[in-house]
Design an enzyme around this catalytic site. Structure first.
Site, PDB file in Angstrom:
ATOM      1  N   ASP A  37       4.771  -0.957   0.826  1.00  0.00           N
ATOM      2  CA  ASP A  37       4.784  -0.013   1.945  1.00  0.00           C
ATOM      3  C   ASP A  37       3.545   0.889   1.913  1.00  0.00           C
ATOM      4  O   ASP A  37       2.798   0.942   0.916  1.00  0.00           O
ATOM      5  CB  ASP A  37       6.066   0.831   1.839  1.00  0.00           C
ATOM      6  CG  ASP A  37       6.517   1.407   3.164  1.00  0.00           C
ATOM      7  OD1 ASP A  37       5.754   1.362   4.136  1.00  0.00           O
ATOM      8  OD2 ASP A  37       7.655   1.936   3.216  1.00  0.00           O
ATOM      9  N   ASP A  86      15.078  -0.563  -1.854  1.00  0.00           N
ATOM     10  CA  ASP A  86      13.981   0.105  -1.149  1.00  0.00           C
ATOM     11  C   ASP A  86      13.631   1.422  -1.843  1.00  0.00           C
ATOM     12  O   ASP A  86      13.936   1.630  -3.027  1.00  0.00           O
ATOM     13  CB  ASP A  86      14.390   0.297   0.327  1.00  0.00           C
ATOM     14  CG  ASP A  86      13.214   0.290   1.283  1.00  0.00           C
ATOM     15  OD1 ASP A  86      12.539   1.330   1.403  1.00  0.00           O
ATOM     16  OD2 ASP A  86      12.950  -0.762   1.904  1.00  0.00           O
ATOM     17  N   ASP A  88       9.646  -0.297  12.120  1.00  0.00           N
ATOM     18  CA  ASP A  88      10.839   0.436  11.692  1.00  0.00           C
ATOM     19  C   ASP A  88      11.883   0.460  12.796  1.00  0.00           C
ATOM     20  O   ASP A  88      13.016   0.888  12.567  1.00  0.00           O
ATOM     21  CB  ASP A  88      10.466   1.875  11.305  1.00  0.00           C
ATOM     22  CG  ASP A  88      10.007   1.956   9.853  1.00  0.00           C
ATOM     23  OD1 ASP A  88      10.236   0.990   9.110  1.00  0.00           O
ATOM     24  OD2 ASP A  88       9.420   2.977   9.472  1.00  0.00           O
ATOM     25  N   ARG A 145       4.415  13.177   5.538  1.00  0.00           N
ATOM     26  CA  ARG A 145       5.592  12.766   4.758  1.00  0.00           C
ATOM     27  C   ARG A 145       5.482  13.279   3.320  1.00  0.00           C
ATOM     28  O   ARG A 145       5.822  12.581   2.378  1.00  0.00           O
ATOM     29  CB  ARG A 145       5.743  11.247   4.780  1.00  0.00           C
ATOM     30  CG  ARG A 145       7.196  10.803   4.748  1.00  0.00           C
ATOM     31  CD  ARG A 145       7.340   9.323   4.504  1.00  0.00           C
ATOM     32  NE  ARG A 145       8.734   8.927   4.633  1.00  0.00           N
ATOM     33  CZ  ARG A 145       9.290   7.958   3.933  1.00  0.00           C
ATOM     34  NH1 ARG A 145       8.587   7.262   3.081  1.00  0.00           N
ATOM     35  NH2 ARG A 145      10.548   7.660   4.099  1.00  0.00           N
ATOM     36  N   LYS A 189       8.253  -5.428  -1.616  1.00  0.00           N
ATOM     37  CA  LYS A 189       7.924  -4.873  -0.298  1.00  0.00           C
ATOM     38  C   LYS A 189       6.876  -3.794  -0.539  1.00  0.00           C
ATOM     39  O   LYS A 189       7.150  -2.805  -1.228  1.00  0.00           O
ATOM     40  CB  LYS A 189       9.189  -4.290   0.344  1.00  0.00           C
ATOM     41  CG  LYS A 189       8.951  -3.623   1.689  1.00  0.00           C
ATOM     42  CD  LYS A 189      10.275  -3.162   2.283  1.00  0.00           C
ATOM     43  CE  LYS A 189      10.078  -2.321   3.526  1.00  0.00           C
ATOM     44  NZ  LYS A 189      11.318  -1.664   3.957  1.00  0.00           N
ATOM     45  N   CYS A 191       4.098  -3.872   4.597  1.00  0.00           N
ATOM     46  CA  CYS A 191       4.801  -2.881   5.412  1.00  0.00           C
ATOM     47  C   CYS A 191       3.908  -1.651   5.456  1.00  0.00           C
ATOM     48  O   CYS A 191       3.229  -1.349   4.473  1.00  0.00           O
ATOM     49  CB  CYS A 191       6.137  -2.535   4.757  1.00  0.00           C
ATOM     50  SG  CYS A 191       7.045  -1.194   5.548  1.00  0.00           S
ATOM     51  N   TRP A 224       4.189   4.484  16.024  1.00  0.00           N
ATOM     52  CA  TRP A 224       5.230   4.187  15.043  1.00  0.00           C
ATOM     53  C   TRP A 224       6.511   3.784  15.791  1.00  0.00           C
ATOM     54  O   TRP A 224       6.881   4.402  16.785  1.00  0.00           O
ATOM     55  CB  TRP A 224       5.495   5.415  14.151  1.00  0.00           C
ATOM     56  CG  TRP A 224       6.686   5.195  13.268  1.00  0.00           C
ATOM     57  CD1 TRP A 224       6.729   4.470  12.120  1.00  0.00           C
ATOM     58  CD2 TRP A 224       8.021   5.674  13.497  1.00  0.00           C
ATOM     59  NE1 TRP A 224       8.010   4.448  11.616  1.00  0.00           N
ATOM     60  CE2 TRP A 224       8.826   5.186  12.443  1.00  0.00           C
ATOM     61  CE3 TRP A 224       8.618   6.436  14.491  1.00  0.00           C
ATOM     62  CZ2 TRP A 224      10.189   5.458  12.355  1.00  0.00           C
ATOM     63  CZ3 TRP A 224       9.974   6.709  14.407  1.00  0.00           C
ATOM     64  CH2 TRP A 224      10.744   6.228  13.332  1.00  0.00           C
TER      65      TRP A 224
HETATM   66  C1  DGJ Z   1       8.947   2.934   5.797  1.00  0.00           C
HETATM   67  C2  DGJ Z   1       9.415   1.514   5.900  1.00  0.00           C
HETATM   68  O1  DGJ Z   1       8.978   0.935   7.078  1.00  0.00           O
HETATM   69  C3  DGJ Z   1      10.926   1.484   5.765  1.00  0.00           C
HETATM   70  O2  DGJ Z   1      11.393   0.175   5.936  1.00  0.00           O
HETATM   71  C4  DGJ Z   1      11.296   2.032   4.423  1.00  0.00           C
HETATM   72  O3  DGJ Z   1      10.819   1.183   3.411  1.00  0.00           O
HETATM   73  C5  DGJ Z   1      10.744   3.440   4.257  1.00  0.00           C
HETATM   74  N1  DGJ Z   1       9.341   3.498   4.542  1.00  0.00           N
HETATM   75  C6  DGJ Z   1      10.993   3.948   2.871  1.00  0.00           C
HETATM   76  O4  DGJ Z   1      10.376   5.126   2.635  1.00  0.00           O
END
Ligand code: DGJ
Length: 725
Positions: free
Chosen positions: A475, A363, A545, A440, A473, A523, A196
């Site tokens: 994720d 976001d 990130d 998380r 986006k 993402c 990560w």
């Molecule tokens: C992980 C993503 O890579 C970030 O840019 C952001 O969107 C966070 N998650 C939000 O929880």
């Protein structure tokens, strides 16, 4: 492009600069002959007599089976004398699994073959399908080769068919097998490994006897290892020498192996990870493996990267978006994290259009009960306590400012503290009696279940239908554990991981085709699902990130080995950087971000007047150069892993312009007294380096080069290079 010669039962596939040859040997096996620079049909008889016959087992030899261990097979068999790893293994219901795959028939179909429910090459000139029949069972396999005259990438996959009546279990289903001969040199293997916030760092090690396996068992392609391996000949450099790329168009748990056998030849193969994999195949059923994009380059790693960039842009990425100017976004994540309300967002939104930004992306944290990462995932309805008036007020504010609006989702996840989990605890991936592994504070939804995919499709669709949203986006912030689904019987649990990936593809397909006007960015906690499968749905992916101006050079450098720069979403963020605490100049962050789809991830309202001017200038610069980002050829000049500099340049296909971005890391006495040789320019054209006021021929810029600029620590430079006519 694909030729079959009846007399010799031989096949020759040729693309832009390569040829791939194989033939049916005297024992009936499909044997590999050649993979390298483009050759002619008339060369094939030579290949057969000089290379093929040498290692073809002769059936008249009573012990012929044992000779298959040295044969470069197009598909490795198991338990019949080939002791290297097999490509496909099918276990019958009596427990036997030995195989001996031999040529049965073949056909050529025009164009590409669509894979139902999976990403696949969107177009091609032709697909050659060679069917092999297992001598030991009722299994047949189709080896599919999809090629185009204009591409250096050969697309491979395998279809496994149970032609018997009884069910069988596939325990290994790789997509391709490529044999490379012993050339009296040592091959090395380059993989993109990481973690990560530090994804896709190139690691090269020599290949030696035995097997190298790179893999993911995370349930998705992962931060730890990209589904890509390059095999480098000894002479392979950045722009010279031979190498082969193996890039899976797959987002699930994968494996790629490179096995050096006793005769020093190399068998490279890969596909769905066979670790804990199983797939029940009833009589009459087929199983279709994901595709792999295989590439040969005689122009080193750089040539391979450019071939992959052309391939992804021309054959995989949604053609409606691939060459379109990307949204220039400001994303509120690092500006506010979960702590926002209308007023905080409005301050960012009001500032954005003045600086040239065209899209505001909201976001994580706008939905359910979500003020931190402990709750709310799964509840895809607006948190009106936080956003007074709902999304509409934010969107109206964007519209008033001439901005488009983008929204974050994490569709595949659920928090235990959510209405969705309370209503459907069985929808989360877990096993009764085993404590679920949390990450998380969230669990993964069981996408092997149709009703879960339907729910997510409806929930996300509702938001997209009811609001003016131009950008999503998508994720995904955790690995898959407790690999089990109550949805499948015991003998099918080995199907779980691949079925999850198919569920993800189903959802992605339905949402992207259902909302063709919405631009989807991928993402996964940054760059955890940066792969050719996801790229079919998401033209760009949040690269990492880690937005630090120095670390990003490494991440983008590694990613560029097998993906186009336009697929990398790159944001300028605030300093000290939130991931590394490093302070880098604003200009540097902008310069590095301009080597991809540029955006911003900071509180615009907190920028100084000078910084605002810089944002404006960066966006103006980006609008000048984004044609090169979208369509140009990338040349990597200074390796940030091995030197004190990073430098890359993008060159227009017609060589009329170029864009150079570089960064110096730490002060090192006199390290600027060096020459930077440019690449990719036309030797016969004359160019001007605008910022330096220098004019020179392409020949001189490549041969003599330019002196490095004098810069402070972490200082960056950009040069625009224009043809002088
Ligand atoms: C992980 C993503 O890579 C970030 O840019 C952001 O969107 C966070 N998650 C939000 O929880």
């Amino acid at each position: 492009m694909t030729d079959f010669e009846t007399a010799s039962k031989s096949f020759l596939i040729s693309g832009k600069n390569y040829s791939y040859a194989m033939y049916v040997n005297k024992s009936g096996y499909l044997q590999h002959l050649y993979y390298g620079k483009r050759i002619d049909k008339t060369d094939v008889p030579f290949l057969i007599s000089a290379h093929g016959e040498n290692c073809a087992p002769d059936l008249s030899d009573f012990n012929a089976d044992m000779l298959t261990d040295a044969m470069p097979a197009e598909a490795g068999s198991f338990g019949k004398g080939d002791f290297r790893s097999a490509t496909v293994i099918v276990r019958r219901n009596d427990g036997s699994a030995m195989s001996s795959f031999k040529y049965l028939c073949h056909k050529t179909v025009k164009g590409a073959v669509k894979l139902a429910g999976q990403p696949c090459v969107r177009k091609a000139d032709a697909t050659l399908i060679i069917t092999l029949k297992d001598d030991c069972s009722d299994t047949q396999i189709d080896l599919c080769y999809t090629a185009s005259e204009n591409s250096d990438v050969l697309v491979r996959n395998t279809v496994i068919r149970n032609c018997g009546k009884d069910a069988a279990e596939i325990v290994k289903a790789y997509s391709f097998c490529v044999q490379l001969p012993d050339t009296c040199g040592t091959y090395s293997a380059l993989r993109l490994a990481g973690a990560w916030a530090s994804e896709r760092k190139p690691v090269t090690t020599p290949l030696a006897e035995g097997e190298l396996k790179i893999q993911s068992a995370h349930g998705y392609s992962s931060h730890a290892m990209n589904p890509f391996l390059a095999v480098l000949a000894e002479d392979c450099g950045e722009n010279n020498g031979e190498c082969y790329g193996f890039n899976l168009l797959y987002s699930g748990s994968f494996a790629i192996t490179a096995e050096v056998s006793s005769n020093k030849s190399v068998r490279v193969q890969g596909g769905i990870n066979d670790y804990m994999f199983g797939w029940k195949l009833n009589g009459g059923e087929s199983f279709v493996t994901p595709q792999a994009a295989v590439c040969y380059s005689a122009e080193g790693l750089g040539g391979m990267s450019r071939a992959y960039a052309d391939f992804f842009r021309g054959y995989i990425i949604n053609p409606d978006y691939v060459y379109k100017r990307r949204p220039i976004v400001v994303n509120n994540w690092e500006a506010t994290y979960f702590d926002f309300d209308n007023e905080k967002l409005f301050k960012i939104i009001d500032e954005a259009p003045k600086l040239g930004i065209d899209t505001f992306v909201l976001d994580d944290g706008w939905f359910g009960k979500r003020d931190d990462d402990k709750s709310g995932l799964g509840d895809w309805f607006v948190n009106e306590n936080k956003l007074k008036g709902g999304l509409k007020t934010v969107i109206d504010r964007c519209k008033k400012n001439g901005l488009k609006f983008g929204l974050w989702f994490e569709p595949e996840m659920v928090c235990e503290d959510s209405d969705l989990f309370r209503a459907h605890p069985d929808w989360a991936v877990k096993k009764e009696g085993v404590t679920p592994s949390r990450s998380r504070n969230q669990l993964v939804l069981d996408l092997t279940r149709g009703e879960v995919v339907d729910y997510l499709f409806n929930a996300v669709s509702k938001i997209l239908k009811e609001n003016e949203i131009s950008y999503v986006k998508w994720d995904k912030n955790r690995d898959i554990t407790e690999n089990f689904t109550a949805n499948l019987p015991a003998e099918r649990q080995g199907e779980f991981a691949h079925r999850y990936t198919l569920g993800f593809y189903d959802l992605a397909e339905r949402l992207t085709s259902g909302f063709p006007n919405v631009f989807f960015e991928g993402c996964a906690g940054g760059g955890g699902r940066f792969d050719g499968g996801a790229m079919y749905y998401f033209p760009q992916t949040w690269t990492s990130d880690d937005t630090d101006g120095l670390e990003r050079t490494k991440i983008q450098w590694g990613t560029s080995f097998c993906y186009p720069v336009s697929s990398m979403s790159c944001h300028v963020s605030a300093c000290p950087n939130h991931q590394t605490q490093r302070i880098t100049p604003f200009d540097t962050r902008g310069a590095i971000a301009s080597l991809g789809a540029t955006g911003y991830e900071l509180d615009l309202s907190k920028l100084s007047g000078e910084e605002k001017l810089k944002v404006k200038a960066q966006i103006e610069n980006y609008k000048k150069t984004d044609g090169l980002v979208l369509r140009g050829d990338l040349y990597r000049l200074c390796n940030p892993f091995t030197s004190n500099y990073f430098c890359e340049m993008l060159v227009a296909k017609d060589k009329s312009e170029a864009y150079v971005v570089g960064e110096r890391f730490r002060g090192d006495p006199c390290d600027h007294d060096r020459v930077l040789k440019l690449e990719g320019l036309d030797s016969n054209k004359v160019y001007k380096i605008v910022e330096l006021g220098l004019t020179a021929s392409g020949k001189a810029l490549k041969g003599a080069g330019v002196m490095f600029p004098r810069l402070p620590d972490c200082g960056a430079w950009i040069w625009h290079i224009e043809e002088v006519k």
